[in-house]
Design a protein around this motif. Sequence first.
Motif, PDB file in Angstrom:
ATOM      1  N   VAL A 129      -8.974   3.929  -5.585  1.00  0.00           N
ATOM      2  CA  VAL A 129      -7.769   2.970  -5.329  1.00  0.00           C
ATOM      3  C   VAL A 129      -6.848   3.933  -4.458  1.00  0.00           C
ATOM      4  O   VAL A 129      -6.312   3.282  -3.586  1.00  0.00           O
ATOM      5  CB  VAL A 129      -7.136   2.732  -6.571  1.00  0.00           C
ATOM      6  N   ASN A 130      -6.546   5.027  -4.629  1.00  0.00           N
ATOM      7  CA  ASN A 130      -5.566   5.954  -3.748  1.00  0.00           C
ATOM      8  C   ASN A 130      -6.150   5.984  -2.480  1.00  0.00           C
ATOM      9  O   ASN A 130      -5.232   5.649  -1.442  1.00  0.00           O
ATOM     10  CB  ASN A 130      -5.187   7.116  -4.428  1.00  0.00           C
ATOM     11  N   ARG A 131      -7.682   6.211  -2.276  1.00  0.00           N
ATOM     12  CA  ARG A 131      -8.145   6.404  -0.764  1.00  0.00           C
ATOM     13  C   ARG A 131      -8.156   5.004  -0.482  1.00  0.00           C
ATOM     14  O   ARG A 131      -7.817   4.754   0.813  1.00  0.00           O
ATOM     15  CB  ARG A 131      -9.577   6.668  -1.054  1.00  0.00           C
ATOM     16  N   HIS A 132      -8.330   3.817  -0.957  1.00  0.00           N
ATOM     17  CA  HIS A 132      -8.016   2.507  -0.517  1.00  0.00           C
ATOM     18  C   HIS A 132      -6.876   2.247   0.213  1.00  0.00           C
ATOM     19  O   HIS A 132      -6.644   2.022   1.256  1.00  0.00           O
ATOM     20  CB  HIS A 132      -8.473   1.624  -1.639  1.00  0.00           C
TER      21      HIS A 132
ATOM     22  N   ASN B  32      10.630   8.106   1.881  1.00  0.00           N
ATOM     23  CA  ASN B  32      11.327   8.536   0.658  1.00  0.00           C
ATOM     24  C   ASN B  32      10.677   8.723  -0.486  1.00  0.00           C
ATOM     25  O   ASN B  32      10.671   8.108  -1.451  1.00  0.00           O
ATOM     26  CB  ASN B  32      12.423   7.405   0.408  1.00  0.00           C
ATOM     27  N   GLN B  33       9.647   9.845  -0.339  1.00  0.00           N
ATOM     28  CA  GLN B  33       8.957  10.283  -1.387  1.00  0.00           C
ATOM     29  C   GLN B  33       8.662  11.777  -1.236  1.00  0.00           C
ATOM     30  O   GLN B  33       9.037  12.362  -0.256  1.00  0.00           O
ATOM     31  CB  GLN B  33       7.399   9.552  -1.242  1.00  0.00           C
ATOM     32  N   ASN B  34       7.857  12.273  -2.106  1.00  0.00           N
ATOM     33  CA  ASN B  34       7.481  13.694  -1.816  1.00  0.00           C
ATOM     34  C   ASN B  34       6.354  13.720  -0.611  1.00  0.00           C
ATOM     35  O   ASN B  34       5.101  13.836  -1.012  1.00  0.00           O
ATOM     36  CB  ASN B  34       7.090  14.214  -3.148  1.00  0.00           C
ATOM     37  N   ILE B  35       6.833  13.873   0.272  1.00  0.00           N
ATOM     38  CA  ILE B  35       5.975  13.755   1.588  1.00  0.00           C
ATOM     39  C   ILE B  35       4.949  14.784   1.598  1.00  0.00           C
ATOM     40  O   ILE B  35       3.777  14.732   2.211  1.00  0.00           O
ATOM     41  CB  ILE B  35       6.886  13.669   2.974  1.00  0.00           C
ATOM     42  N   MET B  36       5.390  16.052   1.160  1.00  0.00           N
ATOM     43  CA  MET B  36       4.345  17.172   0.979  1.00  0.00           C
ATOM     44  C   MET B  36       3.261  16.694   0.020  1.00  0.00           C
ATOM     45  O   MET B  36       1.916  17.128   0.580  1.00  0.00           O
ATOM     46  CB  MET B  36       5.234  18.467   0.545  1.00  0.00           C
ATOM     47  N   SER B  37       3.444  16.244  -1.051  1.00  0.00           N
ATOM     48  CA  SER B  37       2.522  15.956  -1.854  1.00  0.00           C
ATOM     49  C   SER B  37       1.583  15.001  -1.331  1.00  0.00           C
ATOM     50  O   SER B  37       0.326  14.784  -1.464  1.00  0.00           O
ATOM     51  CB  SER B  37       3.236  15.475  -3.203  1.00  0.00           C
ATOM     52  N   TYR B  38       2.125  13.918  -0.589  1.00  0.00           N
ATOM     53  CA  TYR B  38       1.371  12.829   0.197  1.00  0.00           C
ATOM     54  C   TYR B  38       0.277  13.317   1.239  1.00  0.00           C
ATOM     55  O   TYR B  38      -0.647  13.058   1.190  1.00  0.00           O
ATOM     56  CB  TYR B  38       2.377  11.974   0.659  1.00  0.00           C
TER      57      TYR B  38
ATOM     58  N   ARG C 248      -6.039  12.128   7.315  1.00  0.00           N
ATOM     59  CA  ARG C 248      -5.651  10.838   7.249  1.00  0.00           C
ATOM     60  C   ARG C 248      -4.286  10.504   6.819  1.00  0.00           C
ATOM     61  O   ARG C 248      -3.745   9.540   7.620  1.00  0.00           O
ATOM     62  CB  ARG C 248      -6.875  10.016   6.112  1.00  0.00           C
ATOM     63  N   ASN C 249      -3.523  11.060   5.827  1.00  0.00           N
ATOM     64  CA  ASN C 249      -2.163  10.863   5.665  1.00  0.00           C
ATOM     65  C   ASN C 249      -1.380  11.365   6.673  1.00  0.00           C
ATOM     66  O   ASN C 249      -0.241  11.017   6.996  1.00  0.00           O
ATOM     67  CB  ASN C 249      -1.849  11.320   4.372  1.00  0.00           C
ATOM     68  N   LEU C 250      -1.608  12.514   7.276  1.00  0.00           N
ATOM     69  CA  LEU C 250      -0.761  13.057   8.390  1.00  0.00           C
ATOM     70  C   LEU C 250      -0.736  12.146   9.589  1.00  0.00           C
ATOM     71  O   LEU C 250       0.210  12.113  10.319  1.00  0.00           O
ATOM     72  CB  LEU C 250      -1.455  14.508   8.644  1.00  0.00           C
ATOM     73  N   PHE C 251      -2.045  11.628   9.820  1.00  0.00           N
ATOM     74  CA  PHE C 251      -2.277  10.804  10.996  1.00  0.00           C
ATOM     75  C   PHE C 251      -1.187   9.406  10.809  1.00  0.00           C
ATOM     76  O   PHE C 251      -0.658   8.882  11.881  1.00  0.00           O
ATOM     77  CB  PHE C 251      -3.830  10.343  11.124  1.00  0.00           C
ATOM     78  N   SER C 252      -1.060   9.059   9.441  1.00  0.00           N
ATOM     79  CA  SER C 252      -0.504   7.607   9.301  1.00  0.00           C
ATOM     80  C   SER C 252       1.074   8.116   9.520  1.00  0.00           C
ATOM     81  O   SER C 252       1.943   7.287   9.676  1.00  0.00           O
ATOM     82  CB  SER C 252      -0.761   7.279   7.890  1.00  0.00           C
ATOM     83  N   CYS C 253       1.529   9.057   8.834  1.00  0.00           N
ATOM     84  CA  CYS C 253       2.652   9.771   8.890  1.00  0.00           C
ATOM     85  C   CYS C 253       3.278   9.582  10.481  1.00  0.00           C
ATOM     86  O   CYS C 253       4.502   9.330  10.641  1.00  0.00           O
ATOM     87  CB  CYS C 253       3.212  10.842   8.113  1.00  0.00           C
ATOM     88  N   ILE C 254       2.433  10.379  11.188  1.00  0.00           N
ATOM     89  CA  ILE C 254       2.833  10.505  12.654  1.00  0.00           C
ATOM     90  C   ILE C 254       2.898   9.008  13.310  1.00  0.00           C
ATOM     91  O   ILE C 254       3.923   8.758  14.116  1.00  0.00           O
ATOM     92  CB  ILE C 254       1.853  11.559  13.190  1.00  0.00           C
TER      93      ILE C 254
ATOM     94  N   ALA D 147       0.840  -1.178   0.084  1.00  0.00           N
ATOM     95  CA  ALA D 147       0.079  -0.014  -0.099  1.00  0.00           C
ATOM     96  C   ALA D 147       0.841   1.314   0.229  1.00  0.00           C
ATOM     97  O   ALA D 147       0.220   2.350  -0.278  1.00  0.00           O
ATOM     98  CB  ALA D 147      -0.780  -0.168   1.241  1.00  0.00           C
ATOM     99  N   ALA D 148       2.088   1.125   0.239  1.00  0.00           N
ATOM    100  CA  ALA D 148       3.018   2.225   0.319  1.00  0.00           C
ATOM    101  C   ALA D 148       3.027   2.922  -1.185  1.00  0.00           C
ATOM    102  O   ALA D 148       3.070   2.359  -2.345  1.00  0.00           O
ATOM    103  CB  ALA D 148       4.358   1.981   0.726  1.00  0.00           C
ATOM    104  N   PRO D 149       3.053   4.156  -1.435  1.00  0.00           N
ATOM    105  CA  PRO D 149       3.008   5.038  -2.469  1.00  0.00           C
ATOM    106  C   PRO D 149       4.142   4.837  -3.042  1.00  0.00           C
ATOM    107  O   PRO D 149       4.390   5.040  -4.738  1.00  0.00           O
ATOM    108  CB  PRO D 149       2.745   6.445  -2.071  1.00  0.00           C
ATOM    109  N   THR D 150       5.395   4.438  -2.759  1.00  0.00           N
ATOM    110  CA  THR D 150       6.657   4.313  -3.329  1.00  0.00           C
ATOM    111  C   THR D 150       6.754   2.787  -3.791  1.00  0.00           C
ATOM    112  O   THR D 150       7.913   2.593  -4.689  1.00  0.00           O
ATOM    113  CB  THR D 150       7.828   4.718  -2.444  1.00  0.00           C
TER     114      THR D 150
END
Length: 701
Positions: free
Chosen positions: A430-433, A481-487, A526-532, A394-397
């Motif tokens: 798919v991305n939301r999934h 190791n991705q564009n974390i701002m875009s994520y 949601r993505n900020l919560f996951s990163c933390i 599920a990782a974007p990279t």
Amino acid sequence: MQLDQDSQKLCILKLLNGLEVTNRDCRLRVTRAILYLSQGVFGECDTESDVLKSVRQNIFMLHKAGTFSALVDLLSMEIDNSQALSSALRKPAISLADSTELRVLLNIMNMMVETMCHESEDDSKDWILMREAFRKELGSPVYNNEPFAVLLFTMVTKFCSGHAPHFPMKKVLLLLWKVVLFSAGGFEDLQEAKVCQRQELGLLPMPEDSIRVTRGLRASSPPASAADLIDQQQQRRARRPKRGLAKQDSLDAFNETDPYKSDDIHDDEDYGDENDSGIDGEVDLLERDEIMPPVSSAMGEKLVFPKGLPWAPKVREKDIENFLEMSRSKFIGYQLGGDTDTIVGLPRPIHESVKILKQNEERVEQTPAETLYQGMLPNLPQYMIALLKILLAAAPTSKAKTDSINILADVLPEEMPITVLQSMKLGVDVNRHKEIIVKAISALLLLLLKHFKLNHIYQFEYISQHLVFANCIPLILKFFNQNIMSYIAAKNSIADLDFPHFVVHDLPDLTAESLEAGDDNQFCWRNLFSCINLLRILNKLTKWKHSRTMMLVVFKSAPILKRALKVKQAVMQLYILKLLKVQTKYLGRQWRKSNMKTMSAIYQKVRHRLNDDWAYGNDIDARPWDFQAEECALRAGVERFNRRRYESASRALEFSAVDTCAQSVLGHTSDLPEEFNVTYERWLEREVFSDAIRWEELLQQ
């Protein structure tokens, strides 16, 4: 909804009877009817509040009738459905149609658990009692003598092993996270448990509440563009008064000085980083007013926060021993060799640590975390590997591979889209999934680590080691190791399709432009919560573990973490700085010299410990040749703990000597059942007396 309460109960009981029929289609219609009830019979509601109110009322009646237990039995049957398993294995492509029954069941369970989790001021006494009973039920070994979470873990491992590729993993992981959260408790419950444990041990109250301190580190503005960040940096530098070089005050144990009052003296200097993978210069961090904003009182007066760090310093047992040895050697001239009893005149944390060391009597309390660990223990390594496999997919990279697992079984339709609008909508789904899967796994792993650490430290170390062995550390670094701002600024949600808004309002016309624009939020919580969560997991895995800290260095995590500092969120930046702090001693003098802003931010915003020399690399424990021995010793201690507490009884039966002597076996008295005594004479007549014994055949053999 127009029926009276007795008629509603009768209707629910009839539906539960329908779950017992053998016809698969009839059973599916009944479960869908129950799902409609759990969703509040939204067809008869006019507003979203009416839907939510109806949901709570119907969930109350469904649970009171024993619906959840019936659904668990049905779910267990669907998991072992050989026909569905073989059909899914034969199909070249899995779609939504292959998991219809499972998705309906999991949706109902999710609705019930989610509704039970949330408390309301309007809850009646019966509702409160039912919630507590349901919470105990989920945390107790009542489903096949195991907690319900173990059944869900089994579904995860079956999916990752390839035996059940049609399982809807997003719904399974969401339900698993909510079940652990509800049964074992959230972060507030963990904090209360810590306070209770300190009271039982006779220790003084904690000097701070970590959750409140962390929540005090509020986010500043939402993530901005690169141009906005440059403008913010220039505006801040323009507002700062020019100062000469001054000696910076040091910190002490009572935070009497203000570490924020001295600005970085290198603001106007350009320090590059040779190992920063294209990151130019330093990342501007949150200012003090963004981390601890001033609060205005009712009279309009400005309240001033206490000076110093928001964290109180900490101490551990090894620090105590080293401190005592160094103090005795320096001032008295002799050493006692591990003596922690002679503590006259020493600080209070040393007294508390010695008191804990002397209270080493083991007492196993059947808490929900203890019950969950016992259920997970036989297959815990497989559970951790399965979770990390799904997280990697599920990782974007991550790039799609032919041998990777398919986590899109419950989002792909039977017929692929043929128009641009349908393709865009499927892309958003798919991305939301994937984002929801990352959120559920990260929150679940963090909860498990925190609960097991509070329950018993060796339980925490056991799950931590298996996460490390399964390459959790490089996986999380790969994630960042991705564009974390875009994520974090991703817009993969369609607000008009969210429940209950979608069922009570007319659906607007979805166009390619509206899908591309997304919602009005500037960033995705949601993505900020996951990163933390992932950063906190990484902190827990590497804390006080030099070998794992070296893994951060080997995988070159410093430039990856520095890029993540561009996210203007204080809590996320705090955990990034913690990860940078533990590895600064290994990064070399040149790195520290080239990253003075980062070093200053660590000094200002991260908790410090007794004899903490993180910035100089003088730690006597930082010896590379001891790393492997350290992990091996920890693993041996964990295995001894598991054998002593959980495997002693089972292993005693498994490895007990087998008595093969006929006289000894026949000489034992055994309690025979009552049925045997009643039918013994008939059995003797049928099996012995009525059958002629051919002795000659026996002798010939």
